[in-house]
Design a protein around this motif. Structure first.
Motif, PDB file in Angstrom:
ATOM      1  N   PHE A 214       0.815  -1.217   0.000  1.00  0.00           N
ATOM      2  CA  PHE A 214       0.000   0.000   0.000  1.00  0.00           C
ATOM      3  C   PHE A 214       0.852   1.271   0.000  1.00  0.00           C
ATOM      4  O   PHE A 214       0.312   2.385   0.003  1.00  0.00           O
ATOM      5  N   LEU A 215       2.182   1.144  -0.012  1.00  0.00           N
ATOM      6  CA  LEU A 215       3.047   2.314   0.063  1.00  0.00           C
ATOM      7  C   LEU A 215       2.914   3.257  -1.127  1.00  0.00           C
ATOM      8  O   LEU A 215       3.358   4.402  -1.069  1.00  0.00           O
ATOM      9  N   ASP A 216       2.287   2.776  -2.220  1.00  0.00           N
ATOM     10  CA  ASP A 216       2.117   3.676  -3.371  1.00  0.00           C
ATOM     11  C   ASP A 216       1.296   4.904  -3.006  1.00  0.00           C
ATOM     12  O   ASP A 216       1.439   5.965  -3.612  1.00  0.00           O
ATOM     13  N   ASP A 217       0.419   4.775  -1.990  1.00  0.00           N
ATOM     14  CA  ASP A 217      -0.352   5.940  -1.542  1.00  0.00           C
ATOM     15  C   ASP A 217       0.570   7.078  -1.112  1.00  0.00           C
ATOM     16  O   ASP A 217       0.362   8.238  -1.461  1.00  0.00           O
ATOM     17  N   LEU A 340      -6.255  -3.041   8.530  1.00  0.00           N
ATOM     18  CA  LEU A 340      -5.125  -2.516   9.293  1.00  0.00           C
ATOM     19  C   LEU A 340      -3.923  -2.244   8.392  1.00  0.00           C
ATOM     20  O   LEU A 340      -3.075  -1.406   8.723  1.00  0.00           O
ATOM     21  N   ALA A 341      -3.841  -2.948   7.257  1.00  0.00           N
ATOM     22  CA  ALA A 341      -2.707  -2.745   6.358  1.00  0.00           C
ATOM     23  C   ALA A 341      -2.686  -1.321   5.821  1.00  0.00           C
ATOM     24  O   ALA A 341      -1.647  -0.653   5.831  1.00  0.00           O
ATOM     25  N   GLN A 342      -3.829  -0.851   5.367  1.00  0.00           N
ATOM     26  CA  GLN A 342      -3.896   0.505   4.831  1.00  0.00           C
ATOM     27  C   GLN A 342      -3.747   1.542   5.941  1.00  0.00           C
ATOM     28  O   GLN A 342      -3.097   2.576   5.754  1.00  0.00           O
ATOM     29  N   SER A 343      -4.321   1.254   7.106  1.00  0.00           N
ATOM     30  CA  SER A 343      -4.164   2.168   8.240  1.00  0.00           C
ATOM     31  C   SER A 343      -2.709   2.241   8.674  1.00  0.00           C
ATOM     32  O   SER A 343      -2.180   3.316   8.962  1.00  0.00           O
TER      33      SER A 343
END
Length: 401
Positions: A214-217, A340-343
């Motif tokens: 999700f680090l692309d965010d 939780l991954a995105q959070s």
């Protein structure tokens, strides 16, 4: 539910781009107070995903969604009532909790409504989300040309009204098939104790890899703007243009790409091109520091396009695998843990991209390589689980959101 997403994101677009400015210029908070408010509310919001998911396995989904939208509306209206720091902190935390919970439950609703067609359903939903966000952002930019306190307050009011609107829209939505027995009995639709994601080591490991993917965010929100700001000769106006490129690509390509992830095995195979796009995106960013202005602009644009491709591929993979690895009897709880991954990325992402910037070109190369390596790890991690006994719905095709 597609209209719900569109209206929701219009409201978010109105508020997200001006929230820091509102707390600074309208509420009169210091830089440290604004930073602490964002950090604390974000930390509280992390609990929203697992909490919302757990509740969704026990009660009718539409009723929970309506309650959460009303909670979000109440929090937004509450921000208008005070300029004192502690009340603003508590109200923001409540709003963040509702936001993260509703995000997970909207995904669960889509999964239950679409069933085997969930990937395309989510792809269309994401397209509507980006379109709504862009529309809200443009409206916010227009309002900010006034530069008045009233303009800021109207933007926050618009955000609050959007939550009331989607609560009313949700009232007309039918309870999804997967939760019909929950609606009738108020209990989970299975005998025995439902599976517990916190004891599922494979799923927890999968969620850990998702945090990295999700680090692309953070690349688009923080990494690219800061890298451009510290790159000699690169016009600062390129940063918002790259965000526009990201948005346009998602709107144009997310739905067509969804057809390549219509089964669990197909979604897993997409991790290979996702890995390549991430590594190439990091390399392009690194090379952007080695030449003149024209070369830098071209490479930064290429990097933005590659990271956007990685973002879209990951969306398809994540939608399918997060449910394919979860048992039918506890999809809400499992999706809550997956949330939780995105959070977590929202906390770790800024540190990761600023570390890459501080390290220089080598840092961006390592950043892309780390995501690529994590793709390979996830590919291996879920392989045996999917082949042994897919715990979710059978591998299938896809529909609309």
């Amino acid at each position: 539910m597609l209209l719900v997403t569109f209206v929701d994101r219009i409201g978010s677009g109105l508020w997200a781009s001006v929230s820091v400015l509102y707390f600074t210029y309208v509420s009169g908070l210091s830089l440290a107070q604004v930073g602490t408010l964002a950090a604390v509310s974000g930390a509280v919001g992390i609990a929203g995903a697992p909490l919302g998911g757990r509740i969704a396995d026990r009660f009718p989904l539409t009723r929970i969604l309506i309650a959460l939208q009303l909670l979000r509306a109440l929090a937004s209206f509450g921000l208008l009532t005070t300029d004192h720091y502690l009340p603003l902190l508590m109200i923001s935390a409540v709003g963040s909790l509702g936001d993260r919970a509703s995000s997970v439950l909207t995904k669960l609703y889509a999964a239950r409504v679409a069933g085997p067609d969930r990937v395309r359903y989510q792809a269309v939903n994401r397209t509507a989300s980006n379109a709504g966000w862009a529309l809200g952002g443009l409206a916010a930019a227009a309002a900010l040309t006034l530069g008045t306190t009233t303009a800021y307050r109207w933007l926050l009011t618009g955000d609050a009204l959007s939550f009331l609107a989607i609560a009313l829209l949700t009232v007309s939505c039918a309870e999804p098939p997967g939760s019909s027995r929950v609606a009738a009995t108020g209990t989970t639709p299975c005998a025995g104790k439902p599976a517990n994601p916190w004891r599922d080591r494979t799923y927890l490991a999968y969620v850990a890899t998702e945090t990295v993917l999700f680090l692309d965010d953070s690349v688009f929100q923080i990494g690219l703007p800061l890298w451009i700001a510290h790159s000699a000769g690169v016009p600062h106006g390129l940063a918002p243009l790259l965000l526009v490129l990201n948005n346009v690509m998602v709107v144009a390509l997310q739905v067509p790409l969804a057809r390549y992830g219509t089964t669990s095995e197909a979604a897993r195979k997409l991790l290979a091109p996702l890995s390549a796009a991430s590594a190439a995106g990091g390399a392009a960013l690194a090379l952007s520091a080695t030449g003149g202005t024209l070369q830098a602009v071209c490479l930064l644009t290429a990097s933005a396009a590659l990271f956007t491709l990685a973002e879209m591929l990951h969306a398809v993979v994540s939608w399918e695998l997060s449910l394919a690895l979860a048992p039918d009897t506890a999809q809400g709880a499992y999706l809550g843990v997956h949330g939780l991954a995105q959070s977590g990325q929202r906390s770790l992402g800024p540190l990761a991209v600023t570390a890459a910037i501080a390290t220089g070109p080598l840092g961006w190369t390592a950043f892309g390589a780390t995501i690529a390596a994590t793709c390979a790890l996830q590919h291996r991690l879920v392989r045996d689980r999917l082949r042994q006994n897919p715990l979710s719905v059978p591998p299938v095709t896809v529909s609309e959101h």
